[in-house]
Enzyme design. Structure first.
Site, PDB file in Angstrom:
ATOM      1  N   GLY A   1       0.818  -1.219   0.000  1.00  0.00           N
ATOM      2  CA  GLY A   1       0.000   0.000   0.000  1.00  0.00           C
ATOM      3  C   GLY A   1       0.845   1.259   0.000  1.00  0.00           C
ATOM      4  O   GLY A   1       0.566   2.216  -0.729  1.00  0.00           O
ATOM      5  N   CYS A   2       1.885   1.262   0.815  1.00  0.00           N
ATOM      6  CA  CYS A   2       2.749   2.446   0.907  1.00  0.00           C
ATOM      7  C   CYS A   2       3.533   2.657  -0.379  1.00  0.00           C
ATOM      8  O   CYS A   2       3.776   3.797  -0.783  1.00  0.00           O
ATOM      9  CB  CYS A   2       3.672   2.330   2.122  1.00  0.00           C
ATOM     10  SG  CYS A   2       2.761   2.298   3.683  1.00  0.00           S
TER      11      CYS A   2
END
Length: 157
Positions: free
Chosen positions: A46-47
């Site tokens: 996600g990051c």
């Protein structure tokens, strides 16, 4: 519960090390609008998606007068690997003791797979040229967030 920032609040100033070990202060950007985003961990799916979205839209944000700063609890060495692996072109800042994350309301209780845990609350802030919070967005999604931010800022065609 950590105190959350709202529109009109003074943005808490900070000085943190970037991925090269150089100190970067929010006050360095006074007179410019800044996107400050907080994320849990460099290199996670996600990051990585979120950082790459900022990278891919950086020219548009910069052209509109916005600088971008990413902040996580990762150490500068881990950030350096992340910057190199993803060819990121904006500063990623290290807040290992979570002082800045806490001051901005981006660390505290959150739900993770239905459980309440302590952690980084994925958040994005727009800081205006005077150092005030223009937008405070908590619990943002990693995917699609940058596109929504660009639309909300009125930059989308």
């Amino acid at each position: 519960m950590t105190e959350r920032l709202s529109q009109g609040d003074a943005a808490p100033d900070f000085t943190l090390s970037d991925s090269t070990g150089k100190d970067v202060s929010l006050s360095d950007f006074r007179g410019q609008a800044v996107v400050v985003y907080f994320y849990p961990a460099a290199g996670t799916p996600g990051c990585t998606k979120q950082a790459c979205d900022f990278r891919d839209n950086l020219a548009e944000l910069n052209d509109a007068g916005y600088q971008v700063l990413g902040v996580s609890p990762d150490k500068p060495e881990k950030l350096a690997k992340f910057v190199a692996a993803e060819q990121l072109t904006f500063p990623l800042l290290s807040d290992p003791d979570k002082t800045v994350l806490t001051a901005w309301g981006a660390f505290g209780e959150k739900k993770n797979y239905g459980r309440v845990v302590q952690g980084v609350i994925r958040s994005t802030f727009i800081v205006d040229a005077e150092g005030k919070i223009a937008k405070a967005l908590y619990n943002v999604r990693a995917t699609g967030h940058v596109a929504k931010l660009i639309k909300d800022l009125g930059l989308a065609a």
